[in-house]
Design a protein around this motif. Structure first.
Motif, PDB file in Angstrom:
ATOM      1  N   GLY A   1       0.836  -1.193   0.000  1.00 10.65           N
ATOM      2  CA  GLY A   1       0.000   0.000   0.000  1.00 10.65           C
ATOM      3  C   GLY A   1       0.869   1.239   0.000  1.00 10.65           C
ATOM      4  N   PHE A   2       0.223   2.384   0.131  1.00 11.02           N
ATOM      5  CA  PHE A   2       0.937   3.647   0.150  1.00 11.02           C
ATOM      6  C   PHE A   2       0.984   4.183   1.569  1.00 11.02           C
ATOM      7  N   PHE A   3       2.164   4.493   2.031  1.00 16.90           N
ATOM      8  CA  PHE A   3       2.352   5.039   3.365  1.00 16.90           C
ATOM      9  C   PHE A   3       3.123   6.343   3.241  1.00 16.90           C
ATOM     10  N   SER A   4       2.627   7.366   3.883  1.00  9.81           N
ATOM     11  CA  SER A   4       3.243   8.680   3.788  1.00  9.81           C
ATOM     12  C   SER A   4       4.562   8.697   4.556  1.00  9.81           C
ATOM     13  N   PRO A   5       5.692   8.912   3.875  1.00 11.87           N
ATOM     14  CA  PRO A   5       6.977   8.845   4.558  1.00 11.87           C
ATOM     15  C   PRO A   5       7.416  10.149   5.210  1.00 11.87           C
ATOM     16  N   HIS A   6       6.718  11.244   4.976  1.00  9.54           N
ATOM     17  CA  HIS A   6       7.235  12.539   5.399  1.00  9.54           C
ATOM     18  C   HIS A   6       6.217  13.397   6.150  1.00  9.54           C
ATOM     19  N   SER A   7       5.181  12.823   6.684  1.00  6.55           N
ATOM     20  CA  SER A   7       4.126  13.601   7.313  1.00  6.55           C
ATOM     21  C   SER A   7       4.518  14.030   8.724  1.00  6.55           C
ATOM     22  N   TRP A   8       4.301  15.315   9.019  1.00  6.11           N
ATOM     23  CA  TRP A   8       4.534  15.857  10.352  1.00  6.11           C
ATOM     24  C   TRP A   8       3.248  15.909  11.170  1.00  6.11           C
ATOM     25  N   GLN A   9       2.145  15.536  10.572  1.00  8.78           N
ATOM     26  CA  GLN A   9       0.861  15.641  11.257  1.00  8.78           C
ATOM     27  C   GLN A   9       0.739  14.709  12.461  1.00  8.78           C
ATOM     28  N   PRO A  10       1.278  13.489  12.434  1.00  9.12           N
ATOM     29  CA  PRO A  10       1.190  12.667  13.653  1.00  9.12           C
ATOM     30  C   PRO A  10       1.888  13.298  14.857  1.00  9.12           C
ATOM     31  N   LEU A  11       2.929  14.072  14.601  1.00 10.53           N
ATOM     32  CA  LEU A  11       3.599  14.763  15.700  1.00 10.53           C
ATOM     33  C   LEU A  11       2.661  15.800  16.327  1.00 10.53           C
ATOM     34  N   ALA A  12       1.950  16.537  15.490  1.00 14.02           N
ATOM     35  CA  ALA A  12       0.991  17.519  16.018  1.00 14.02           C
ATOM     36  C   ALA A  12      -0.120  16.818  16.798  1.00 14.02           C
ATOM     37  N   LEU A  13      -0.606  15.698  16.285  1.00 14.16           N
ATOM     38  CA  LEU A  13      -1.643  14.960  17.006  1.00 14.16           C
ATOM     39  C   LEU A  13      -1.115  14.411  18.327  1.00 14.16           C
ATOM     40  N   GLY A  14       0.123  13.951  18.337  1.00  7.25           N
ATOM     41  CA  GLY A  14       0.704  13.440  19.573  1.00  7.25           C
ATOM     42  C   GLY A  14       0.889  14.523  20.621  1.00  7.25           C
ATOM     43  N   VAL A  15       1.366  15.688  20.191  1.00  8.02           N
ATOM     44  CA  VAL A  15       1.541  16.804  21.136  1.00  8.02           C
ATOM     45  C   VAL A  15       0.187  17.277  21.648  1.00  8.02           C
ATOM     46  N   GLY A  16      -0.789  17.389  20.755  1.00 11.81           N
ATOM     47  CA  GLY A  16      -2.127  17.809  21.188  1.00 11.81           C
ATOM     48  C   GLY A  16      -2.767  16.794  22.118  1.00 11.81           C
ATOM     49  N   GLY A  17      -2.591  15.501  21.818  1.00  9.38           N
ATOM     50  CA  GLY A  17      -3.136  14.467  22.698  1.00  9.38           C
ATOM     51  C   GLY A  17      -2.458  14.455  24.055  1.00  9.38           C
ATOM     52  N   ALA A  18      -1.132  14.673  24.067  1.00 13.81           N
ATOM     53  CA  ALA A  18      -0.416  14.715  25.336  1.00 13.81           C
ATOM     54  C   ALA A  18      -0.880  15.896  26.185  1.00 13.81           C
ATOM     55  N   LEU A  19      -1.090  17.040  25.544  1.00 10.94           N
ATOM     56  CA  LEU A  19      -1.595  18.199  26.283  1.00 10.94           C
ATOM     57  C   LEU A  19      -3.016  17.960  26.795  1.00 10.94           C
ATOM     58  N   ALA A  20      -3.825  17.271  25.986  1.00 14.27           N
ATOM     59  CA  ALA A  20      -5.204  16.998  26.418  1.00 14.27           C
ATOM     60  C   ALA A  20      -5.211  16.077  27.633  1.00 14.27           C
ATOM     61  N   PHE A  21      -4.398  15.034  27.617  1.00 19.58           N
ATOM     62  CA  PHE A  21      -4.352  14.140  28.764  1.00 19.58           C
ATOM     63  C   PHE A  21      -3.680  14.793  29.961  1.00 19.58           C
ATOM     64  N   LEU A  22      -2.759  15.690  29.701  1.00 17.88           N
ATOM     65  CA  LEU A  22      -2.175  16.458  30.791  1.00 17.88           C
ATOM     66  C   LEU A  22      -3.213  17.386  31.401  1.00 17.88           C
ATOM     67  N   GLY A  23      -4.151  17.846  30.577  1.00 23.72           N
ATOM     68  CA  GLY A  23      -5.230  18.694  31.073  1.00 23.72           C
ATOM     69  C   GLY A  23      -6.128  17.979  32.063  1.00 23.72           C
ATOM     70  N   VAL A  24      -6.255  16.665  31.935  1.00 20.77           N
ATOM     71  CA  VAL A  24      -7.051  15.912  32.899  1.00 20.77           C
ATOM     72  C   VAL A  24      -6.382  15.953  34.274  1.00 20.77           C
ATOM     73  N   ALA A  25      -5.058  15.885  34.290  1.00 21.95           N
ATOM     74  CA  ALA A  25      -4.333  15.862  35.559  1.00 21.95           C
ATOM     75  C   ALA A  25      -4.105  17.261  36.120  1.00 21.95           C
ATOM     76  N   VAL A  26      -3.800  18.215  35.260  1.00 22.20           N
ATOM     77  CA  VAL A  26      -3.438  19.555  35.729  1.00 22.20           C
ATOM     78  C   VAL A  26      -4.666  20.437  35.870  1.00 22.20           C
ATOM     79  N   GLY A  27      -5.451  20.505  34.823  1.00 26.11           N
ATOM     80  CA  GLY A  27      -6.636  21.350  34.841  1.00 26.11           C
ATOM     81  C   GLY A  27      -7.297  21.346  33.475  1.00 26.11           C
ATOM     82  N   TRP A  28      -8.619  21.467  33.467  1.00 29.74           N
ATOM     83  CA  TRP A  28      -9.355  21.390  32.210  1.00 29.74           C
ATOM     84  C   TRP A  28      -9.085  22.579  31.309  1.00 29.74           C
ATOM     85  N   TRP A  29      -8.546  23.651  31.844  1.00 28.52           N
ATOM     86  CA  TRP A  29      -8.239  24.827  31.050  1.00 28.52           C
ATOM     87  C   TRP A  29      -7.206  24.526  29.975  1.00 28.52           C
TER      88      TRP A  29
END
Length: 132
Positions: free
Chosen positions: A76-104
């Motif tokens: 199949g075709f797999f994108s070898p150069h996408s930076w979007q998973p990094l943005a999703l990972g950082v956003g997801g990490a901040l979201a889960f950190l928001g559960v522990a630190v604060g919903w803000w």
């Protein structure tokens, strides 16, 4: 795919039996719920693989006389150069950190997640990769 579908269906029945035994024996709701959710996930995967196997041609894994080389080729075709998973990972990490630190903190993570998600979905509709 038929073999993998059957394996997941049998695994789901095993998980269901273990969930019932665990729930009766331990009377602990969190582990019992987790096992029932694992049953649901494995049965969904098993039925998806079985449903898909009926619609596609038989692969080399379905042939008992097949060699390893019979399954070679393009997967199949797999994108070898996408930076979007990094943005999703950082956003997801901040979201889960928001559960522990604060919903803000979700006010900062939601735009990052949305930018990463939309960028990943539409990255081949614009720019130099438009023709792929």
């Amino acid at each position: 795919m038929k073999i993998q579908g059957r394996m997941f269906v049998w695994l789901s029945f095993f998980i269901l039996i273990m969930a019932v035994v665990y729930g009766v024996w331990s009377k602990e709701p969190a582990g019992t719920t987790a096992l029932f959710l694992a049953f649901g996930l494995s049965i969904m995967i098993g039925f998806y693989l079985g449903f898909t196997a009926r619609r596609v041609d038989a692969g080399a894994q379905d042939n008992k006389e097949a060699d390893v080389a019979d399954d070679a080729g393009e997967l199949g075709f797999f994108s070898p150069h996408s930076w979007q998973p990094l943005a999703l990972g950082v956003g997801g990490a901040l979201a889960f950190l928001g559960v522990a630190v604060g919903w803000w903190l979700l006010y900062f993570s939601a735009p990052i997640i949305l930018i990463g998600l939309f960028g990943w979905v539409f990255e081949y509709y614009h720019g130099e990769n438009r023709t792929q």
